[in-house]
Design a protein around this motif. Sequence first.
Motif, mmCIF file in Angstrom:
data_model
loop_
_atom_site.group_PDB
_atom_site.id
_atom_site.type_symbol
_atom_site.label_atom_id
_atom_site.label_comp_id
_atom_site.label_asym_id
_atom_site.label_seq_id
_atom_site.Cartn_x
_atom_site.Cartn_y
_atom_site.Cartn_z
ATOM 1 N N GLY A 112 53.658 -20.508 71.431
ATOM 2 C CA GLY A 112 52.619 -21.106 70.615
ATOM 3 C C GLY A 112 51.640 -20.101 70.047
ATOM 4 O O GLY A 112 50.846 -20.427 69.163
ATOM 5 N N GLY A 113 51.698 -18.846 70.540
ATOM 6 C CA GLY A 113 50.790 -17.818 70.064
ATOM 7 C C GLY A 113 51.318 -17.127 68.816
ATOM 8 O O GLY A 113 52.524 -16.870 68.710
ATOM 9 N N ARG A 114 50.428 -16.857 67.870
ATOM 10 C CA ARG A 114 50.847 -16.193 66.640
ATOM 11 C C ARG A 114 49.743 -15.254 66.142
ATOM 12 O O ARG A 114 48.580 -15.635 66.106
ATOM 13 C CB ARG A 114 51.150 -17.219 65.551
ATOM 14 C CG ARG A 114 51.763 -16.615 64.276
ATOM 15 C CD ARG A 114 51.785 -17.616 63.138
ATOM 16 N NE ARG A 114 52.403 -18.885 63.523
ATOM 17 C CZ ARG A 114 52.271 -20.002 62.815
ATOM 18 N NH1 ARG A 114 51.547 -20.006 61.699
ATOM 19 N NH2 ARG A 114 52.850 -21.117 63.214
ATOM 20 N N ILE A 115 50.149 -14.016 65.825
ATOM 21 C CA ILE A 115 49.207 -13.064 65.236
ATOM 22 C C ILE A 115 49.084 -13.390 63.748
ATOM 23 O O ILE A 115 50.068 -13.364 63.017
ATOM 24 C CB ILE A 115 49.694 -11.618 65.438
ATOM 25 C CG1 ILE A 115 49.801 -11.297 66.926
ATOM 26 C CG2 ILE A 115 48.747 -10.628 64.748
ATOM 27 C CD1 ILE A 115 50.588 -10.048 67.244
ATOM 28 N N LYS A 116 47.878 -13.709 63.317
ATOM 29 C CA LYS A 116 47.670 -14.166 61.944
ATOM 30 C C LYS A 116 47.242 -13.049 60.992
ATOM 31 O O LYS A 116 47.338 -13.197 59.773
ATOM 32 C CB LYS A 116 46.628 -15.280 61.926
ATOM 33 C CG LYS A 116 47.077 -16.535 62.665
ATOM 34 C CD LYS A 116 46.106 -17.671 62.440
ATOM 35 C CE LYS A 116 46.129 -18.135 60.997
ATOM 36 N NZ LYS A 116 45.147 -19.212 60.743
#
Length: 252
Positions: free
Chosen positions: A62-66
């Motif tokens: 669920g984690g994403r580097i934006k």
Amino acid sequence: MTQPILSVRDLATSFFTRRGEVQAVRGVSFDVFPGEMLGLVGESGSGKSITCMSVLRLLKAGGRIKGGTASFEGTDLLSLDENALSELRGNRIGVIFQDPMTSLNPTLSVGEQVMEAILRHRKASRAEARARAIELFELVRIPSAATRLKSYPHEFSGGMRQRVMIAMALACDPKLLIADEPTTALDVTIQRQILSLLKDLQQRLGMSVILITHDLGVIAEVTDRVLVLYGGLVMETAPVRDLFARPAHPYT
């Protein structure tokens, strides 16, 4: 002017849940210079660990580097392919995770686990890897190093398991060591021993260290410079003596 070994700019990381987006890191920027120990401090949920796990691209589901960049020795870690990044992790960049009991494999001897990193990243025979593992155990002050290689994690105390984790992180002579709450589960006496060991190793080996903690006492004892985080934002950054003498932000 000395160039930073790690330079993070405008790092933004979010987690996407059923309820929507949670902004965990919101435009964090900082530098780590050669041979310094930088403290990342803040309460639980402030974004300390997520910042460093984003740099290493070790985010949970669920984690994403934006957005943002994380340049290590001139290479942007956020744009590297996975194979190149895995060569850096555990090799040029070492990591000590929070809980050694859950980070160590209970079915393998501690010696095998230390040797695994050496065999993966270095062109070493098993005999050379074993000799290096013994050397590392002696470096982190584990008594009877050669004998204890055969022990399993459950046969060590919490403090000794943490020393094994430090040995694993140092196996390939990293330039940067990330220590994520390395003393949280330890009692005060053992905590002091581990902090003293980390500081001694940092100075002796000349590596840079990022120390993640929620404890300002730990920060005061061993770090050179401090980054204060709250709500995924940097509140202030300062040399450790200045931070305690003249905190610039109310949260600090």
